[in-house]
Design an enzyme around this catalytic site. Structure first.
Site, PDB file in Angstrom:
ATOM      1  N   LEU A 156      -3.866  -2.135  -6.553  1.00  0.00           N
ATOM      2  CA  LEU A 156      -3.145  -3.018  -5.626  1.00  0.00           C
ATOM      3  C   LEU A 156      -3.431  -2.669  -4.167  1.00  0.00           C
ATOM      4  O   LEU A 156      -3.592  -3.557  -3.327  1.00  0.00           O
ATOM      5  CB  LEU A 156      -1.645  -2.979  -5.924  1.00  0.00           C
ATOM      6  CG  LEU A 156      -1.293  -3.596  -7.289  1.00  0.00           C
ATOM      7  CD1 LEU A 156       0.125  -3.268  -7.700  1.00  0.00           C
ATOM      8  CD2 LEU A 156      -1.504  -5.110  -7.275  1.00  0.00           C
ATOM      9  N   HIS A 168      20.949  -0.259  15.901  1.00  0.00           N
ATOM     10  CA  HIS A 168      20.716  -1.702  15.907  1.00  0.00           C
ATOM     11  C   HIS A 168      19.774  -2.067  17.050  1.00  0.00           C
ATOM     12  O   HIS A 168      19.955  -1.563  18.150  1.00  0.00           O
ATOM     13  CB  HIS A 168      22.038  -2.448  16.072  1.00  0.00           C
ATOM     14  CG  HIS A 168      21.847  -3.938  16.163  1.00  0.00           C
ATOM     15  ND1 HIS A 168      21.571  -4.696  15.045  1.00  0.00           N
ATOM     16  CD2 HIS A 168      21.873  -4.772  17.226  1.00  0.00           C
ATOM     17  CE1 HIS A 168      21.445  -5.962  15.421  1.00  0.00           C
ATOM     18  NE2 HIS A 168      21.612  -6.043  16.743  1.00  0.00           N
ATOM     19  N   VAL A 217      -1.368   1.525  -8.649  1.00  0.00           N
ATOM     20  CA  VAL A 217      -1.330   1.748  -7.198  1.00  0.00           C
ATOM     21  C   VAL A 217      -2.712   1.571  -6.564  1.00  0.00           C
ATOM     22  O   VAL A 217      -2.856   0.919  -5.534  1.00  0.00           O
ATOM     23  CB  VAL A 217      -0.825   3.168  -6.873  1.00  0.00           C
ATOM     24  CG1 VAL A 217      -0.019   3.163  -5.612  1.00  0.00           C
ATOM     25  CG2 VAL A 217      -0.055   3.762  -8.004  1.00  0.00           C
TER      26      VAL A 217
HETATM   27  P1  NAI Z   1      -1.958   3.863 -12.379  1.00  0.00           P
HETATM   28  O1  NAI Z   1      -1.480   4.664 -13.523  1.00  0.00           O
HETATM   29  O2  NAI Z   1      -1.064   3.640 -11.220  1.00  0.00           O
HETATM   30  O3  NAI Z   1      -2.393   2.410 -12.889  1.00  0.00           O
HETATM   31  C1  NAI Z   1      -3.346   2.197 -13.901  1.00  0.00           C
HETATM   32  C2  NAI Z   1      -3.169   0.801 -14.458  1.00  0.00           C
HETATM   33  O4  NAI Z   1      -4.286   0.484 -15.278  1.00  0.00           O
HETATM   34  C3  NAI Z   1      -1.929   0.659 -15.320  1.00  0.00           C
HETATM   35  O5  NAI Z   1      -1.186  -0.452 -14.881  1.00  0.00           O
HETATM   36  C4  NAI Z   1      -2.507   0.473 -16.727  1.00  0.00           C
HETATM   37  O6  NAI Z   1      -1.674  -0.323 -17.543  1.00  0.00           O
HETATM   38  C5  NAI Z   1      -3.841  -0.210 -16.426  1.00  0.00           C
HETATM   39  N1  NAI Z   1      -4.847  -0.093 -17.510  1.00  0.00           N
HETATM   40  C6  NAI Z   1      -5.152   0.999 -18.254  1.00  0.00           C
HETATM   41  N2  NAI Z   1      -6.120   0.705 -19.141  1.00  0.00           N
HETATM   42  C7  NAI Z   1      -6.456  -0.610 -18.970  1.00  0.00           C
HETATM   43  C8  NAI Z   1      -7.396  -1.504 -19.585  1.00  0.00           C
HETATM   44  N3  NAI Z   1      -8.198  -1.121 -20.590  1.00  0.00           N
HETATM   45  N4  NAI Z   1      -7.463  -2.788 -19.145  1.00  0.00           N
HETATM   46  C9  NAI Z   1      -6.656  -3.203 -18.140  1.00  0.00           C
HETATM   47  N5  NAI Z   1      -5.749  -2.383 -17.518  1.00  0.00           N
HETATM   48  C10 NAI Z   1      -5.649  -1.108 -17.919  1.00  0.00           C
HETATM   49  O7  NAI Z   1      -3.342   4.562 -11.938  1.00  0.00           O
HETATM   50  P2  NAI Z   1      -4.240   4.385 -10.641  1.00  0.00           P
HETATM   51  O8  NAI Z   1      -3.906   3.138  -9.906  1.00  0.00           O
HETATM   52  O9  NAI Z   1      -5.626   4.610 -11.096  1.00  0.00           O
HETATM   53  O10 NAI Z   1      -3.781   5.606  -9.748  1.00  0.00           O
HETATM   54  C11 NAI Z   1      -3.967   6.949 -10.216  1.00  0.00           C
HETATM   55  C12 NAI Z   1      -2.954   7.877  -9.612  1.00  0.00           C
HETATM   56  O11 NAI Z   1      -3.177   8.034  -8.228  1.00  0.00           O
HETATM   57  C13 NAI Z   1      -1.549   7.349  -9.800  1.00  0.00           C
HETATM   58  O12 NAI Z   1      -0.899   8.199 -10.712  1.00  0.00           O
HETATM   59  C14 NAI Z   1      -0.901   7.448  -8.472  1.00  0.00           C
HETATM   60  O13 NAI Z   1       0.221   8.269  -8.514  1.00  0.00           O
HETATM   61  C15 NAI Z   1      -1.946   8.062  -7.547  1.00  0.00           C
HETATM   62  N6  NAI Z   1      -2.018   7.188  -6.358  1.00  0.00           N
HETATM   63  C16 NAI Z   1      -0.924   7.119  -5.554  1.00  0.00           C
HETATM   64  C17 NAI Z   1      -0.900   6.269  -4.475  1.00  0.00           C
HETATM   65  C18 NAI Z   1       0.327   6.203  -3.652  1.00  0.00           C
HETATM   66  O14 NAI Z   1       1.196   7.037  -3.816  1.00  0.00           O
HETATM   67  N7  NAI Z   1       0.467   5.242  -2.746  1.00  0.00           N
HETATM   68  C19 NAI Z   1      -2.050   5.441  -4.128  1.00  0.00           C
HETATM   69  C20 NAI Z   1      -3.137   5.557  -5.066  1.00  0.00           C
HETATM   70  C21 NAI Z   1      -3.107   6.421  -6.124  1.00  0.00           C
END
Ligand code: NAI
Ligand code: FAD
Length: 464
Positions: free
Chosen positions: A185, A443, A182
């Site tokens: 992106l 609508h 998340v």
């Molecule tokens: P995430 O768990 O969403 O994504 C982390 C990504 O990093 C995964 O796809 C994983 O496969 C990849 N990854 C891990 N180790 C890697 C490596 N060595 N090389 C390449 N890729 C690797 O965690 P993220 O984006 O850091 O977000 C953390 C938390 O914050 C999430 O659990 C989310 O729930 C929360 N969040 C929520 C948002 C929303 O609700 N819109 C927005 C931003 C964060």
């Protein structure tokens, strides 16, 4: 003597404190940062959405106003002003939380909270003094912190976590993001729209950490690529080094060691529970191998009178979930039958198009051997989406094959984050797809796509 001391003022802690005060508890909140609101308000949900909004408007003006016959000439932006607006949005909201504490007669203490025993919390203030709070119960709502990778040291200048990426003073020429989750992106989208080349390196073979419905993942990946984000999938980052202001990232892909150079590196590989200096050892409270605090259905830990909610306990890390757990926890303390239905928690990614879901994915239903029917409807067949010039995506509803009960819903498309609310309520209320199909949707609205997808569960869409 307090009835409840809440450690942490994020969405979990501050909402729990307000609900507890409403239920006539004498409440104190301890927060180590100068402002209230936690990760979400200060360095998470709110500032990221402010920048997503600004950057989206810029891109819209630059690329799509012409479609409406609007001529705007050269469109440019002032990054300092954009960042200042984001900071203003944050400060008005964190100030609002302080106001809510006052309104609800909640005592607040700024400083690091640590548990002395089940009835005492020490607050260590910036000036070094310590104040001890006496309490009947303690609620741990200390949230989470970003993690990094071995060999990738966050220097807060060239190599940053999400907090750093919310505050770049210049648009990076080339931003590399580790992790197509998340954070990667959303913040990758912000800086791409503002002109950076963005490359995302992801360990898995797909985006969204493999958690989203596969149909949605496929389409999102295609759209983000079309927007210009480059992906290196099935690629494990093994290290990063900084030399003369340039970052070199090393990763393994297809059995080869590869490198990529950039001027900024964002590490978005997940977050870990934050329990540093909390004094858990003083009450014998153990954490899981990954550092989470486990709780029962009352959100009580293994230690009587000590509760925990939000990012610090196992489960999805979402602001609205932390709030819901906070409310449920204090209601249960008061004997009110609150509950959290973990199958009805919406999850939204605020890219463009937005991606939102609730309940089970198709792959999860297959794995569980549950028989289901699918209804799907595209935004391109919706009048409002056409008028908005925003037709990418679809709504997909998964309903039980026998009972028609909605088990999951997945949206990629305009305002998916707002639209998912109807389906989250549907899942919470145990609605059938037929219930949605028989409800009148105004609508022309984007919500009509939900109604059509519900009709499609029974194979009777009207506009396709
Ligand atoms: P995430 O768990 O969403 O994504 C982390 C990504 O990093 C995964 O796809 C994983 O496969 C990849 N990854 C891990 N180790 C890697 C490596 N060595 N090389 C390449 N890729 C690797 O965690 P993220 O984006 O850091 O977000 C953390 C938390 O914050 C999430 O659990 C989310 O729930 C929360 N969040 C929520 C948002 C929303 O609700 N819109 C927005 C931003 C964060
Ligand atoms: P937190 O918000 O982390 O709050 C914990 C608080 O406790 C902090 O203020 C911390 O300073 C304080 N604290 C910690 N230890 C102590 C101590 N010992 N003494 C005193 N105080 C202490 N979620 C969404 O649902 N939607 C989004 O759009 C979204 N966007 C995000 C964007 C980014 C960039 C990030 C990083 C996260 C995002 N999240 C989003 C996740 C969301 O921010 C968290 O799930 C949420 O903040 C968790 O709430 P919490 O109350 O459990 O903890």
């Amino acid at each position: 003597m307090y009835d409840l001391v809440v450690i942490g003022s994020g969405p979990g802690g501050y909402i729990a404190a307000i609900r507890a005060a409403q239920l006539d508890m004498k409440v104190a909140v301890v927060e180590r940062y100068p402002t209230f609101g936690g990760t979400c308000l200060n360095v998470g949900c709110i500032p990221s959405k402010a920048l997503l909004e600004s950057s989206e408007r810029y891109e819209e003006a630059r690329e799509h106003f012409g479609d409406h016959g609007i001529t705007v000439g050269d469109v440019s932006f002032d990054l300092k002003k954009m960042l200042a607006r984001k900071d203003e949005v944050v400060s008005s909201l964190v100030g609002g939380v302080a106001g809510l504490f006052k309104k609800n007669n909640i005592d607040t203490f700024h400083g690091h909270g640590s548990i002395v025993d089940t009835k005492r919390v020490d607050v260590k203030k910036d000036d070094g003094s310590v104040e001890t709070l006496q309490t009947e119960r303690i609620l741990i709502a200390t949230g989470s912190k970003p993690i990094s990778l071995p060999g990738v040291e966050i220097d807060k200048e060239h190599i940053v976590d999400s907090t750093g990426a919310l505050n770049f003073q210049e648009v990076p020429e080339h931003l590399v993001v580790i992790g197509a989750g998340v954070i990667g992106l959303e913040l990758g989208s912000v800086w791409r729209r503002l002109g950076a080349k963005v490359t995302v390196i992801e360990y898995l073979g797909e985006i969204f950490g493999g958690r989203a419905d596969k149909d949605v993942t496929r389409q999102a990946q295609r759209v983000f690529k079309k927007q210009g984000i480059e992906f290196a999938l099935n690629a494990a980052v093994t290290g990063a080094s900084v030399n003369k202001g340039k970052v070199t990232v090393t990763y393994e892909q297809d059995g080869e060691t590869k490198t990529i150079d950039c001027d900024r590196l964002l590490v978005g590989v997940g977050r870990k529970p934050y329990t540093e200096g909390l004094g858990l050892e003083n009450i014998g409270l153990e954490t899981t191998a990954r550092g989470f605090i486990e709780v029962n259905k009352h959100y009580e830990t293994s230690i009587k009178g000590v509760y925990a909610i939000g990012d610090v306990i196992p489960g999805p890390m979402l602001a609205h979930l932390a709030e819901h757990e906070g409310v449920t926890c204090v209601e249960r303390i008061k004997g009110i039958a609150g509950h959290v239905n973990y199958d009805a928690i919406p999850d939204v990614v605020y890219t463009h198009p937005e991606v939102a879901s609730v309940g089970k994915t198709e792959q999860a239903l297959k794995e569980a051997g549950i028989k289901y029917k699918t209804g799907k409807f595209p935004f391109k067949a919706n009048g409002r989406a056409r008028a908005l010039n925003d037709t990418e995506g679809f709504v997909k509803i998964l309903a039980d094959a026998e009972t028609d009960r909605i088990l999951g819903a997945h949206i990629i498309g305009p305002r998916a984050g707002d639209l998912i609310a109807e389906l989250a309520v549907a899942v919470e209320f145990g609605s059938s797809a037929e219930d949605i199909a028989r409800s009148t949707h105004a609508h022309p609205t984007l919500a009509e796509v939900i109604k059509e997808a519900a009709l499609d569960v029974d194979g009777r869409t009207l506009n396709l």
